[in-house]
Write a protein that holds these residues in place. Structure first.
Motif, PDB file in Angstrom:
ATOM      1  N   GLY A 206      46.104  39.574  31.218  1.00 42.86           N
ATOM      2  CA  GLY A 206      46.073  39.180  30.085  1.00 42.86           C
ATOM      3  C   GLY A 206      44.592  39.237  29.245  1.00 42.86           C
ATOM      4  N   PRO A 207      44.548  38.672  28.019  1.00 41.97           N
ATOM      5  CA  PRO A 207      43.119  38.721  27.511  1.00 41.97           C
ATOM      6  C   PRO A 207      41.941  38.245  28.434  1.00 41.97           C
ATOM      7  CG  PRO A 207      44.674  38.165  25.933  1.00 41.97           C
ATOM      8  CD  PRO A 207      45.416  38.184  27.137  1.00 41.97           C
ATOM      9  N   SER A 208      42.439  36.937  29.134  1.00 39.57           N
ATOM     10  CA  SER A 208      41.386  35.942  29.661  1.00 39.57           C
ATOM     11  C   SER A 208      40.933  37.065  31.146  1.00 39.57           C
ATOM     12  CB  SER A 208      42.352  34.837  30.464  1.00 39.57           C
ATOM     13  OG  SER A 208      43.435  35.219  31.232  1.00 39.57           O
ATOM     14  N   GLY A 209      41.945  37.882  31.536  1.00 38.91           N
ATOM     15  CA  GLY A 209      41.670  38.573  32.673  1.00 38.91           C
ATOM     16  C   GLY A 209      40.430  39.935  32.225  1.00 38.91           C
ATOM     17  N   THR A 210      40.517  40.404  30.951  1.00 42.04           N
ATOM     18  CA  THR A 210      39.412  41.165  30.743  1.00 42.04           C
ATOM     19  C   THR A 210      38.111  40.475  30.303  1.00 42.04           C
ATOM     20  OG1 THR A 210      40.178  40.963  28.177  1.00 42.04           O
ATOM     21  CG2 THR A 210      41.148  42.521  29.263  1.00 42.04           C
ATOM     22  N   ILE A 211      38.258  39.188  29.794  1.00 45.08           N
ATOM     23  CA  ILE A 211      36.932  38.447  29.709  1.00 45.08           C
ATOM     24  C   ILE A 211      36.296  38.159  30.985  1.00 45.08           C
ATOM     25  CG2 ILE A 211      35.763  36.339  28.942  1.00 45.08           C
ATOM     26  CD1 ILE A 211      37.008  38.390  26.424  1.00 45.08           C
TER      27      ILE A 211
END
Length: 728
Positions: A260-265
């Motif tokens: 999810g988005p946290s992984g991309t950050i």
């Protein structure tokens, strides 16, 4: 006649007159001496430090090269700067005690000339002449670089090819859809492909992003997209692109363990890879004033180096026999420096990262020697390193924002009131913590104020609540998210990193929630039309004056800063925006709403028009303009400004029109806009912005109230990256 001649000398005779003439140079020298005394006293009372001002002069020389458009102007500016340098040496006697003043004036002139020469040489060395026209080419190329962009569903390959027609090497950038990508297409591999190529695009409108300039300094002769498939001719050597391969592997590993988005950050923090971050998250972070957290810069490098220094110190202290034989601060600083350099290389060695790494090295040296670590000289040395390596970075937002933030932090924390506020004292833990939180908020406010004009100049929008969001976000990232990611990577070596990845994901989800909540607040974003370079320069001049002087002298910096505020508030919104090809236009009504010619939601041209009009409202079709009359081929509309009505005629298609009818319509119009060449019989009252005109001028921003227009060509000069279409 004799009487008339004698009347010219009121006292004495001719010999007395000669004596006066002889004394005049001494009077002039005395006047210069008093002037020099005044300057010397001012510099002494204001804490003048030559180092930072020399870097300002170097940067001024680089920036002037971009502003001045002709080679004779560049040579003249270099000559004038050297003349000032020579004059500063000759102004005072060598026996004069003001040797420091002479040296400062001479050095500033030389630094300015050096900066202009530096960027001129850099442009000639790395600039690549673009291809003459759009083309479909069969390429046999070597891959120089590979940039993965999963969020965009593509991979960007930078290729080196040989132009057989002109017998010259070409550097190209080609977008490859993710479905046609292969892991073997990496640095050093040889491939064959077919690509649709375009010359790098100049700004679409005045104030828009200048990709042609950026591509010039990257050496790109063309950019384009893949047609068909890519054929691997020769695989990459095993050791080719080792750092890039490690970076991609690390990014993939992080995203594999954190979805999810946290992984991309998390991937951006660990490896500098921002290609997986969605556009919505990018926008939310930017509007919340948190986008600096995504770009690997001072915060991240400092956190890595501080952690390495702390761990090295504690681990060495566990061995008494070792601590008696070495200086722990020196060895810990060396280990932290290696960690910082490795992290800089791993994350791509971008301008903010290099600046931060150089600054951190200087801080470590200062700590090891027992000197003051936080100073303007440290920032100046870091700026010199970056400017000598990449002088063109000066005009980019990355350099400007990075150094503006650091200069603001250093100036704030070196000021006497802040030093007194943070000085150690006997107090409770709650009061100590409260003072630190208040200082963090004040630092965030200073950073926001320093960055605001730069962000508005480059992006035409800025978040207003960043100081509040950063009070929570910066400690969250520095003390929770990044340490958890580091610990998770270490525990992954034994397969036990899952709990730490979960905790890191929770902290990053909280970061994104802070960004989305802040960005969604009413008034969270300030939008402005294209502001002029003079406005930005006023802000920068005032900010540098405030930051680099000491005492009451720095208060004078508020004068240009306040002038810049006035110029910003009075920035006019263009009435009509015309793209460089004439196919897209935007007309702004008195309520600030934008009316566009075509329904092209999400197009690059439409987004630029809305952005440069300084509005967030969705655009409306031109046919809905009050009083507009539209046919299949043309739209005619009245625009009233300052009690005058302008009649504008806009072409919608390229269909053939009867010349006599077109000439009659043009005669009734004040402005005619078309994406094709119109016949000479079309003669509007003021402007004919047809294909012939736009090929030379580029995009236009028309201000009807002042009866003037800004064109892209006005800011280009004879730099290598700008060539009107007629010259291609």
């Amino acid at each position: 006649m004799a009487t008339q001649g004698a009347s010219r000398v009121p006292f004495g005779d001719a010999d007395d007159t000669a004596d006066v003439a002889v004394q005049r140079p001494w009077r002039m020298r005395a006047l210069l001496s008093r002037f020099g005394d005044g300057i010397e006293a001012f510099l002494g009372n204001s804490g003048f430090d030559r180092g930072p001002w020399l870097v300002v002069a170097l940067a001024a020389g680089i920036g002037s090269w971009f502003v001045l458009g002709e080679p004779w102007q560049w040579m003249g500016a270099i000559g004038l700067a050297l003349l000032v340098s020579i004059a500063s040496q000759a102004s005072f006697s060598r026996r004069d005690e003001r040797a420091g003043l002479r040296l400062a004036g001479s050095a500033l002139g030389i630094a300015f000339a050096l900066g202009m020469a530096l960027i001129w040489v850099r442009s000639e060395m790395v600039g690549a002449e673009p291809i003459a026209r759009p083309a479909l080419m069969q390429l046999d190329a070597r891959i120089l670089d590979r940039e993965e962009q999963p969020a965009e569903g593509r991979v960007r390959l930078v290729l080196a090819v040989r132009d057989a027609e002109n017998a010259r090497p070409l550097k190209l950038r080609v977008n490859v859809p993710a479905a046609r990508d292969d892991a073997s297409f990496r640095e050093g591999a040889r491939v064959r492909l077919r690509a649709r190529l375009m010359p790098p695009s100049p700004p679409l409108l005045p104030g828009a992003y200048d990709f042609a300039r950026s591509a010039w300094f990257k050496g790109y002769a063309a950019t384009g997209s893949l047609v068909g498939d890519v054929e691997l001719v020769e695989p990459a050597p095993p050791a080719s692109g080792l750092i890039a391969s490690i970076q991609r592997s690390l990014s993939g590993h992080v995203r594999e363990h954190l979805d999810g988005p946290s992984g991309t950050i998390a991937a951006a923090f660990a490896s500098g890879d921002r290609g997986s971050i969605s556009e919505a998250d990018e926008v939310a972070m930017r509007d919340a004033g948190l986008t600096h957290l995504l770009s690997i810069s001072g915060l991240h490098v400092s956190a890595v180096i501080a952690a390495a220094y702390f761990l090295a110190s504690k681990l060495i202290a566990l061995f008494p026999w070792l601590t008696l034989r070495i200086r722990i601060p020196l060895v810990a600083a060396a280990i932290a420096a290696l960690a910082g350099i490795a992290y800089t290389l791993l994350t791509g060695a971008q301008v903010p990262t290099v600046r931060s790494c150089v600054g951190a090295m200087l801080v470590l040296i200062a700590l090891a020697l027992g000197r003051e670590p936080l100073s303007m000289r440290m920032v100046a040395v870091a700026a010199v390193v970056v400017l000598f390596l990449w002088p063109e970075s000066l005009v980019g937002p990355s350099f400007q924002m990075s150094f503006a933030a650091v200069i603001g932090i250093v100036a704030l924390h070196n000021s006497r009131p802040v030093r007194d506020f943070l000085a150690p004292r006997e107090e409770s833990g709650a009061r100590w913590f409260g003072r630190r939180i208040l200082m963090l908020f004040a630092t965030g406010m200073v950073i926001e104020i320093a960055l605001m004009p730069i962000v508005l100049f480059h992006f035409h929008r800025a978040g207003l609540y960043g100081a509040f969001a950063n009070v929570i976000a910066i400690p969250l990232v520095t003390f929770i998210s990044m340490p958890l990611i580091a610990v998770a990577l270490v525990f992954d070596l034994i397969g036990a990193g899952a709990p730490f990845w979960w905790l890191a994901g929770v902290s990053l989800d909280l970061l994104l929630e802070i960004a989305r909540t802040t960005a969604a607040q009413p008034g969270a974003v300030k939008l402005v039309a294209n502001i002029r370079l003079a406005t930005l320069l006023m802000f920068l001049a005032g900010a540098l004056w405030i930051a680099l002087w000491r005492g009451r002298s720095r208060l004078w910096g508020f004068v240009p800063a306040l002038i810049g505020v006035g110029m910003l508030l009075s920035t006019p919104t263009p009435d009509i925006l015309v793209t460089r090809d004439g196919r897209d236009i935007g007309v702004v009504d008195e309520d600030g709403l934008v009316h566009v010619l075509r329904e092209s939601k999400g197009s690059y041209a439409r987004d630029n028009i809305v952005e440069l009009a300084g509005t967030e409202a969705s655009p409306i079709l031109l046919s809905e303009w009050e009083g507009a009359r539209c046919s299949a081929d043309f739209c005619s509309l009245p625009i009233t400004r300052n009690e005058r009505t302008w009649h504008v005629l806009v072409a919608k298609t390229r269909n053939r029109i009867d010349e006599r009818q077109l000439a009659a319509a043009c005669e009734r119009a004040d402005i005619v806009i078309a994406d094709r060449w119109l016949p000479r019989s079309c003669r509007p009252k003021w402007m004919k912005a047809d294909g012939r005109f736009l090929e030379k001028s580029g995009g236009l921003a028309i201000h009807l109230s002042d009866e003037r227009f800004d064109a892209v060509v006005d800011s280009q000069g004879r730099h290598g990256w700008w060539r009107p279409t007629t010259d291609r």
